[in-house]
Design an enzyme around this catalytic site. Structure first.
Site, PDB file in Angstrom:
ATOM      1  N   SER A 241      95.773  75.575  38.515  1.00 47.18           N
ATOM      2  CA  SER A 241      96.686  76.192  38.004  1.00 47.18           C
ATOM      3  C   SER A 241      97.191  74.869  36.939  1.00 47.18           C
ATOM      4  O   SER A 241      97.718  75.396  35.456  1.00 47.18           O
ATOM      5  CB  SER A 241      97.932  77.248  38.404  1.00 47.18           C
TER       6      SER A 241
ATOM      7  N   HIS B 201     100.730  85.321  42.420  1.00 43.30           N
ATOM      8  CA  HIS B 201     101.377  85.259  43.804  1.00 43.30           C
ATOM      9  C   HIS B 201     101.267  86.529  44.837  1.00 43.30           C
ATOM     10  O   HIS B 201     101.235  86.416  45.719  1.00 43.30           O
ATOM     11  CB  HIS B 201     102.135  84.291  43.292  1.00 43.30           C
TER      12      HIS B 201
ATOM     13  N   THR C 201      97.595  81.413  50.834  1.00 41.01           N
ATOM     14  CA  THR C 201      97.017  80.643  50.742  1.00 41.01           C
ATOM     15  C   THR C 201      96.822  79.212  49.990  1.00 41.01           C
ATOM     16  O   THR C 201      95.162  78.811  49.785  1.00 41.01           O
ATOM     17  CB  THR C 201      95.656  81.211  49.597  1.00 41.01           C
TER      18      THR C 201
ATOM     19  N   CYS D 152      91.315  78.067  38.867  1.00 42.91           N
ATOM     20  CA  CYS D 152      90.363  78.671  40.532  1.00 42.91           C
ATOM     21  C   CYS D 152      90.030  80.214  39.902  1.00 42.91           C
ATOM     22  O   CYS D 152      90.238  80.903  37.947  1.00 42.91           O
ATOM     23  CB  CYS D 152      90.561  78.804  41.401  1.00 42.91           C
TER      24      CYS D 152
ATOM     25  N   GLU E 281     104.359  83.683  46.785  1.00 46.44           N
ATOM     26  CA  GLU E 281     103.360  84.462  47.703  1.00 46.44           C
ATOM     27  C   GLU E 281     103.767  84.758  49.062  1.00 46.44           C
ATOM     28  O   GLU E 281     104.067  86.169  49.371  1.00 46.44           O
ATOM     29  CB  GLU E 281     101.680  83.592  47.607  1.00 46.44           C
TER      30      GLU E 281
ATOM     31  N   CYS F  22      92.765  79.016  50.758  1.00 45.26           N
ATOM     32  CA  CYS F  22      91.555  79.858  49.924  1.00 45.26           C
ATOM     33  C   CYS F  22      90.155  78.929  49.493  1.00 45.26           C
ATOM     34  O   CYS F  22      90.368  77.817  49.761  1.00 45.26           O
ATOM     35  CB  CYS F  22      91.934  80.453  48.300  1.00 45.26           C
TER      36      CYS F  22
ATOM     37  N   CYS G 179      96.094  87.380  42.827  1.00 38.65           N
ATOM     38  CA  CYS G 179      94.794  87.040  43.699  1.00 38.65           C
ATOM     39  C   CYS G 179      93.953  87.648  44.310  1.00 38.65           C
ATOM     40  O   CYS G 179      95.043  87.902  45.514  1.00 38.65           O
ATOM     41  CB  CYS G 179      94.790  85.323  43.656  1.00 38.65           C
TER      42      CYS G 179
END
Length: 320
Positions: A279, A87, A177, A25, A139, A207, A109
């Site tokens: 990822s 994260h 996310t 992403c 995260e 996300c 991000c």
């Protein structure tokens, strides 16, 4: 003898259906590029707090280029260049890194940063928070660490009943996310049932890439006999992709690389679905395709899906 038998393990017309979108992403692309540009500009070593993204191949590739992955700031020498992982980090880690005088590049991000900004803004207005997420995930630790207190973590609907607030007039909900969209919706419904006045984010925190990959797996699940997700065990969004397929009654497996594929998963199967977490690099997908072809797949078909055009800017100091 084994190699001869392997070739006829699948249905005679077996094909691989490739999910679209899959793999990297925009946030992962940006995080990896930050480390690579820092290495090119400042030379090795570059220190990275936590795995830059949760993928074994990516981490090992960056290690080979001169990145050193650490968990504790004590392991970073004075004057070094430090990158925060995609994260995100707590305020305490950020302040301590600044106090030590490291040259810092933040690869968090931007969609995670958006959650951090929302938490800081609403905290100033007197809000407490319920966070939907997985305990121990970096995260979640980073987001909860934006405040000293006032964020209550819930991992499932049962946790919602156990939340004890200092006050309930001002309450907001935020979300990790990379969660399952469906699971998060169920937990959010429980939060709203108990705290009807809870404030939701203007846009959901999960996300776009997580949502798109899960939607693609839902489409695939109705058309395949088995589904393979390329992703590392520590990758939250990759684990969720496997779960999404499994909940739809499809045999689903997650592999870090092609070596982890097992021939018996594909015995007699005619259609294999293949996707990758946000990822996981495309090179791993191609290696998995080659291995499944060796087991008897004769065609590869790419599914229709959302085309992602999101790009995130690099931090100052690393732009060309």
């Amino acid at each position: 003898m084994g190699a001869v038998n392997v070739g006829v393990i699948m249905d005679v017309n077996a094909e691989i259906l490739l999910a679209e979108p899959r793999g990297f992403c925009a946030g992962v692309d940006r995080a990896i590029e930050i480390v690579e540009r820092a290495l090119a500009k400042f030379g090795a070593p570059i220190y990275v707090r936590h795995e830059i993204v949760h993928n074994t191949y990516v981490v090992n590739d960056l290690k080979a280029k001169g990145a050193i992955f650490i968990e504790e700031l004590d392991d970073v020498p004075p004057g070094a260049t430090l990158v925060f992982s995609a994260h995100g980090v707590s305020r305490a880690v950020q302040r301590e890194a600044e106090r030590r005088g490291f040259q810092i590049f933040d690869a968090t991000c931007p969609l995670v940063t958006k959650v951090h900004v929302e938490v800081a803004k609403l905290h100033k207005e007197g809000y407490e928070f319920i966070m939907i997420g997985h305990k121990g995930h970096p995260e979640v630790e980073g987001t909860m660490g934006q405040l000293d207190s006032g964020i209550h973590l819930v991992e499932d609907e049962a946790d919602v009943a156990r939340v004890r607030l200092a006050q309930s007039e001002k309450l907001a909900v935020v979300t990790q996310t990379t969660l399952s969209v469906d699971d998060a919706a169920g937990i959010l419904a429980a939060v709203k049932a108990r705290f009807p006045q809870v404030r939701e984010p203007k846009q959901q925190d999960i996300c776009y890439a997580t949502q798109n990959r899960q939607d693609a797996v839902k489409v695939l699940s109705g058309q395949v006999d088995v589904l393979v997700v390329v992703g590392s065990p520590t990758s939250s969004n990759s684990n969720r992709l496997r779960e999404v397929a499994h909940k739809r009654g499809v045999a689903a497996y997650m592999v870090d690389n092609a070596d982890e594929l097992q021939a018996d998963w594909f015995e007699g199967k005619a259609r294999v679905g293949l996707t990758a977490g946000a990822s996981a690099p495309e090179i791993l997908v191609q290696q998995v395709i080659e291995r499944i072809k060796a087991l008897g797949a004769v065609a590869v078909r790419k599914m229709d899906g959302v085309e992602e055009t999101v790009k995130f800017p690099l931090p100052k100091g690393l732009k060309v």
